[in-house]
Design an enzyme around this catalytic site. Structure first.
Site, PDB file in Angstrom:
ATOM      1  N   HIS A 247       0.830  -1.199   0.000  1.00  8.41           N
ATOM      2  CA  HIS A 247       0.000   0.000   0.000  1.00  8.41           C
ATOM      3  C   HIS A 247       0.871   1.257   0.000  1.00  8.41           C
ATOM      4  O   HIS A 247       0.880   2.029   0.957  1.00  8.41           O
ATOM      5  CB  HIS A 247      -0.938  -0.008   1.208  1.00  8.41           C
ATOM      6  CG  HIS A 247      -2.014  -1.030   1.102  1.00  8.41           C
ATOM      7  ND1 HIS A 247      -2.582  -1.646   2.191  1.00  8.41           N
ATOM      8  CD2 HIS A 247      -2.619  -1.566   0.015  1.00  8.41           C
ATOM      9  CE1 HIS A 247      -3.499  -2.502   1.778  1.00  8.41           C
ATOM     10  NE2 HIS A 247      -3.534  -2.472   0.465  1.00  8.41           N
TER      11      HIS A 247
ATOM     12  N   HIS B  25      -0.223  -9.827   1.846  1.00 13.57           N
ATOM     13  CA  HIS B  25      -1.551  -9.951   2.455  1.00 13.57           C
ATOM     14  C   HIS B  25      -2.136 -11.345   2.306  1.00 13.57           C
ATOM     15  O   HIS B  25      -3.010 -11.739   3.061  1.00 13.57           O
ATOM     16  CB  HIS B  25      -2.532  -8.966   1.808  1.00 13.57           C
ATOM     17  CG  HIS B  25      -2.128  -7.530   1.961  1.00 13.57           C
ATOM     18  ND1 HIS B  25      -1.790  -6.972   3.172  1.00 13.57           N
ATOM     19  CD2 HIS B  25      -2.016  -6.536   1.043  1.00 13.57           C
ATOM     20  CE1 HIS B  25      -1.494  -5.698   2.989  1.00 13.57           C
ATOM     21  NE2 HIS B  25      -1.615  -5.405   1.711  1.00 13.57           N
TER      22      HIS B  25
ATOM     23  N   CYS C  10       2.913 -13.320   3.703  1.00 11.07           N
ATOM     24  CA  CYS C  10       3.675 -13.213   4.950  1.00 11.07           C
ATOM     25  C   CYS C  10       3.508 -14.508   5.760  1.00 11.07           C
ATOM     26  O   CYS C  10       2.391 -15.022   5.897  1.00 11.07           O
ATOM     27  CB  CYS C  10       3.161 -12.027   5.760  1.00 11.07           C
ATOM     28  SG  CYS C  10       3.921 -11.894   7.396  1.00 11.07           S
TER      29      CYS C  10
ATOM     30  N   GLU D 180      -6.224  -9.059   3.438  1.00  6.47           N
ATOM     31  CA  GLU D 180      -5.744 -10.085   4.371  1.00  6.47           C
ATOM     32  C   GLU D 180      -6.927 -10.793   5.028  1.00  6.47           C
ATOM     33  O   GLU D 180      -6.938 -12.024   5.171  1.00  6.47           O
ATOM     34  CB  GLU D 180      -4.851  -9.449   5.442  1.00  6.47           C
ATOM     35  CG  GLU D 180      -4.321 -10.464   6.462  1.00  6.47           C
ATOM     36  CD  GLU D 180      -3.526  -9.824   7.594  1.00  6.47           C
ATOM     37  OE1 GLU D 180      -3.615 -10.318   8.729  1.00  6.47           O
ATOM     38  OE2 GLU D 180      -2.828  -8.812   7.326  1.00  6.47           O
TER      39      GLU D 180
ATOM     40  N   CYS E 277       0.767  -9.282  14.622  1.00  3.95           N
ATOM     41  CA  CYS E 277       2.213  -9.366  14.409  1.00  3.95           C
ATOM     42  C   CYS E 277       2.939  -8.692  15.578  1.00  3.95           C
ATOM     43  O   CYS E 277       2.595  -7.583  15.983  1.00  3.95           O
ATOM     44  CB  CYS E 277       2.559  -8.691  13.087  1.00  3.95           C
ATOM     45  SG  CYS E 277       4.330  -8.534  12.794  1.00  3.95           S
TER      46      CYS E 277
ATOM     47  N   SER F  69      -3.154   2.262   3.505  1.00  8.21           N
ATOM     48  CA  SER F  69      -2.428   1.276   4.316  1.00  8.21           C
ATOM     49  C   SER F  69      -3.106   1.130   5.679  1.00  8.21           C
ATOM     50  O   SER F  69      -3.204   2.088   6.446  1.00  8.21           O
ATOM     51  CB  SER F  69      -0.972   1.716   4.500  1.00  8.21           C
ATOM     52  OG  SER F  69      -0.344   0.936   5.495  1.00  8.21           O
ATOM     53  N   SER F  70      -3.569  -0.076   5.986  1.00  5.16           N
ATOM     54  CA  SER F  70      -4.279  -0.332   7.241  1.00  5.16           C
ATOM     55  C   SER F  70      -3.405  -0.057   8.456  1.00  5.16           C
ATOM     56  O   SER F  70      -3.804   0.646   9.386  1.00  5.16           O
ATOM     57  CB  SER F  70      -4.773  -1.780   7.268  1.00  5.16           C
ATOM     58  OG  SER F  70      -5.312  -2.101   8.527  1.00  5.16           O
TER      59      SER F  70
END
Length: 673
Positions: free
Chosen positions: A43, A84, A111, A141, A206, A234-235
Site C-alpha cells: 500500500h 496480504h 507473509c 488479508e 504481528c 495502508s491499514s
C-alpha cells in the site's frame, strides 16, 4: 533552541513486506519472466510506481485468464501473491494453472504470519463452530483468512459490533488481522472470554506491529509534532495515525515529503517525531526527515510576497526571475522595462523555434516573465531568457498529463540499454524497455524516428524526470477491441480462426482478442482419441459460437455441422433399393460391417452375403478391406441402422432365368400341335 527530530526505530518495511519487495526486485533484475503482482504489492503508490518502471505490472483476479492464455515459451509469466495473502480458492486455482503450463509461474510472497493464521483457521474451524475475525472486512488479508473458515464466520472491528445472540453458547475461535490495534484487540479478547466459555483464542497480531504501535504511543508523548508517513490506503499506517492522534493533536498523516510545506507555516514545532507504516520504504522516511530538518532550520517568518517582489526589482542578480512590460520589438531584440536600474534585453537567439520572428511573438505593451542570465550595471543591460520558463511550462504540461490520464504523442529520438527516449514539446520522456510494447529481446532502436502515443506513468519532480508507457496505450486499445468483441458476441456467430494449441480435451482457436475452445466432441462426428486426429496447430478452421461467458472470458466453439454429418450425407445420397460400393471394415460371426460413407456403416448379415453356398462365417467369402457392391435393403432412421445385401444383387437375374424357362414350357405344347 535547535529543533530536534526523532525517527521511530521500527519505522518502515516489516519483514513480510520487505520479503515480498525484495523477491519482486530480484525477479525483475533477472529478467526471465514478465512479472505481475496480484493487486498492488504494497500500500504505497511510490513503490508501486517504481516497480512499474521496472516492468512489473499490477493485475486483478479477472485478468489472470488473459495472462495465462498469453503465456508461452516466448513470453513466460510470473504472478506474485503479495504479503496480504489471497483466498483459498484463488490459491488453488493459481496452483492448477501453474501445473498446466510450465511457463506460467506462481510466486507466493504471503507473509509467514498470515500463512500461520490461514493454517490455524483451517485446522480448528468446523462446520458447527463460529470463527470470529477481528479486522477490516474489506481488507485483502481478512478476505483471505475468511476463506479458510469451514463454518460460519463474522468479521468485526469493534466489540460493539458483536451481538450476544450471534456468539452466545457457540463453540468459537478468535483470530485477528495482523495489523490491528493492540488495545482494541485486548478489549475484544476480554469480552469474548466473559461471554463465551467455549472459545479458542489465538494471538495473531504481528509482534512487530505491537511494538511499532507501542513505540508510536511513547514517541507521541515526547514531541510536539508527529508525522505518520505512509499510503492513505495502508491499514497499519492508519492504525499508527489513530494511536498518535489520540495522544497528540498535532499529528499529521503524510504520504511523502511533498506534503510537508503545506503545514509548516501553521505548526512551528521544536520536537518532531517521525513514524511510518510497514509499507513505507526507507528512502521516503529519510527524505521526510531531511526536508523537515531543512524547513525547521529556516526562518518561520513568512514575508509578504509583494515586498519580496519589490525588493527583487531594486537589486537584480543573475538567475533572478523578473516580470516586466515590453517597450519595443525589432528583428534582433525585445526591450523590457523590468523596474530596475537596468533595461531587460531578450535576444532573437532565445527563440526556441528559429522559424519564428520576434515581431511575430512579442508586441509592445505586453507583459512577460523572463530569467536574468547576465546582468551588467556598467552597460545598464540585463540579458533575459524565456527558454527555461517555456521549458518548465512544457515540462509541467507533460507532467500534468499523468493526473489527467491524458494521451500524449511524440517522436522517439533515441534508444539505450534501459529503453527509449521520446520528445514531447521539447521534454524528454523516458520509456522503460518493459513499457515499449516490444517483445523481450527485440532491438529498441527500431522505434527511433517513429511517432507514438503514450501515457505518463511517473513524474519525479525532485530529479526532473518523467516516464511514460506505450504499452499502456496498446493495452487500452486492446481492451477497447476486446470490449467491442464481447459486445458483438452472440451464440451462432461464425469465425474463421487458426488453431493456436491442442490439449487432451480440445483445440484452442485464435478468434482475435480472445481464444475459443472446440471440445473434442465437437471436432468430429466420429469418435476420436485426441484432437490431433482431426486438426493440427496452425490449421485454419470455420467455427461457430455454441456458448460464451463474458465474465470468465470463455467461449465454447462448434466445428462439426449438419452439412458434415455422415448420416445426413448418407441419407441425401442413398435410399432403400440403392446400390452402393462398400468397404468391409469388420467381420463378426453373424455377418460383416461395411463402410458406405465415412462414418456410416451397414450390416451385411451372413444370410445376405451369398446364395452360392451356405457359409459358417463371413470370412469364407469376405476379407477386411474388400470393396464390393451391396444393395441397401433397409434403413432404420430412428436407430440409424442400415441393412445391406450382396445376395440381393444376384437374385433378380436368377428370377429372370426362371421366368424365361417357364415361358418356354408354356409355349412347348402349342409348338407340338
Amino acid at each position: 533552541m535547535k529543533p530536534k527530530i526523532e525517527v521511530a526505530s521500527l519505522a518502515g518495511f516489516c519483514f513480510g513486506v520487505k520479503r515480498a519487495y525484495e523477491t519482486v526486485k530480484t525477479l525483475s533484475e533477472k529478467g526471465e519472466y514478465s512479472i505481475y503482482t496480484l493487486g498492488k504489492l504494497i500500500h504505497n503508490d511510490g513503490v508501486v510506481a517504481e516497480l512499474e518502471r521496472d516492468g512489473v505490472g499490477v493485475i486483478s483476479e479477472a485478468e489472470i485468464d488473459g495472462i495465462f492464455q498469453s503465456t508461452d515459451e516466448n513470453n513466460p509469466c510470473a504472478v506474485v501473491i503479495r504479503a496480504h495473502g489471497i483466498p483459498k480458492r484463488l490459491s488453488e486455482r493459481l496452483q492448477e494453472l501453474s501445473k498446466r503450463n510450465r511457463y506460467f509461474k506462481t510466486v507466493d510472497c504471503t507473509c509467514p504470519l498470515v500463512k500461520k493464521i490461514h493454517n490455524l483457521v483451517n485446522e480448528h474451524s468446523q462446520e458447527n463452530n463460529l470463527t470470529l475475525i477481528f479486522g477490516d472486512e474489506k481488507h485483502p488479508e481478512v478476505e483471505g483468512i475468511r476463506s479458510y473458515a469451514k463454518g460460519e464466520n463474522i468479521v468485526f472491528g469493534d466489540i460493539c459490533e458483536l451481538k450476544l445472540t450471534e456468539i452466545a453458547d457457540k463453540p468459537l475461535i478468535l483470530v485477528s488481522q495482523t495489523t490491528q490495534n493492540l488495545t482494541e484487540w485486548k478489549k475484544s479478547q476480554n469480552f469474548i472470554k466473559k461471554v463465551c466459555t467455549n472459545s479458542l483464542i489465538f494471538d495473531t497480531i504481528c509482534s512487530v506491529t505491537e511494538k511499532r504501535q507501542e513505540e508510536v504511543a511513547s514517541l507521541a508523548k515526547r514531541v510536539d509534532l508527529m508525522l505518520i508517513v505512509g499510503g492513505r490506503n495502508s491499514s497499519n499506517t492508519n492504525k499508527l495515525y489513530t494511536i498518535a492522534k489520540s495522544i497528540l493533536t498535532d499529528t499529521l498523516f503524510i504520504e511523502s515529503a511533498a506534503d510537508i510545506p503545506a503545514v509548516l507555516p501553521i505548526i512551528k514545532p521544536t520536537k518532531v517525531g517521525i513514524a511510518a507504516g510497514a509499507s513505507t520504504p526507507g528512502n521516503i522516511i529519510e527524505e521526510v526527515k531531511t526536508i523537515m530538518s531543512d524547513k525547521l532550520n529556516k526562518t518561520n517568518e513568512v514575508e509578504d510576497f509583494e515586498q519580496l517582489l519589490e525588493s527583487s526589482f531594486k537589486t537584480l542578480n543573475t538567475g533572478d526571475m523578473v516580470t516586466g512590460t515590453i517597450l519595443s520589438v525589432d528583428a534582433n531584440e525585445v526591450k523590457v522595462d523590468i523596474g530596475a536600474k537596468v533595461t531587460g534585453i531578450l535576444p532573437a537567439s532565445d527563440l526556441v523555434d528559429p522559424s519564428l520572428k520576434l515581431t511575430d511573438v512579442y508586441k509592445p505593451g505586453d507583459e512577460i516573465t523572463a530569467k536574468a542570465v547576465r546582468v551588467s550595471d556598467v552597460d545598464g543591460v540585463a540579458t533575459l531568457s524565456r527558454r527555461q520558463i517555456e521549458a518548465n511550462a512544457n515540462w509541467k504540461k507533460v507532467a500534468d498529463a499523468k493526473e489527467a490520464d491524458a494521451v500524449l504523442e511524440g517522436k522517439i529520438t533515441e534508444s539505450n540499454k534501459g529503453g527509449v527516449v521520446m520528445n514531447i514539446h521539447g521534454v524528454r520522456v523516458f520509456i522503460p524497455a518493459s513499457q515499449t510494447g516490444l517483445p523481450r529481446g527485440v532491438d529498441f532502436s527500431s522505434l527511433v524516428g517513429q511517432t507514438k502515443k503514450i501515457k505518463i506513468t511517473d513524474v519525479d519532480e525532485a530529479r526532473h524526470r518523467i516516464a511514460g508507457s506505450i504499452r499502456v496505450i496498446e493495452r487500452e486499445e486492446r481492451k477497447a477491441v476486446e470490449n467491442k468483441f464481447w459486445d458483438e458476441m452472440e451464440v451462432g456467430k461464425k469465425f474463421t480462426g487458426k488453431v493456436k494449441s491442442l490439449t487432451s480435451f480440445g483445440a484452442f482457436v485464435d478468434l482475435g482478442p480472445v481464444d475459443g475452445m472446440v471440445h473434442t466432441t465437437e471436432l468430429s462426428w466420429q469418435r476420436i482419441k485426441q484432437p490431433s486426429d482431426v486438426v493440427s496447430v496452425g490449421e485454419v478452421l470455420e467455427v461457430f459460437v455454441k456458448d460464451f461467458d463474458r465474465e470468465k472470458k470463455r467461449i465454447s466453439l462448434g466445428y462439426k455441422t449438419e452439412a458434415t454429418n455422415p448420416w445426413v450425407i448418407f441419407t441425401n445420397k442413398y435410399q432403400v433399393g440403392s446400390v452402393a460400393s462398400v468397404k468391409v471394415v469388420s467381420l463378426m460371426p453373424f455377418g460383416a460391417f461395411a463402410e458406405i460413407v465415412p462414418g456410416v456403416d451397414g450390416l451385411i448379415h451372413i444370410s445376405q452375403i451369398t446364395n452360392e453356398k451356405k457359409i459358417a462365417n463371413p470370412g469364407e467369402v469376405l476379407a477386411l478391406g474388400q470393396v464390393l457392391d451391396a444393395k441397401i435393403v433397409d434403413i432404420d432412421e430412428e436407430n440409424k441402422r442400415i441393412s445391406l445385401s450382396v445376395k440381393a444383387l444376384t437374385e433378380p437375374e436368377e428370377e429372370e432365368e426362371v421366368a424365361e424357362v417357364e415361358a418356354e414350357t408354356e409355349e412347348a405344347p402349342a409348338e407340338s400341335e
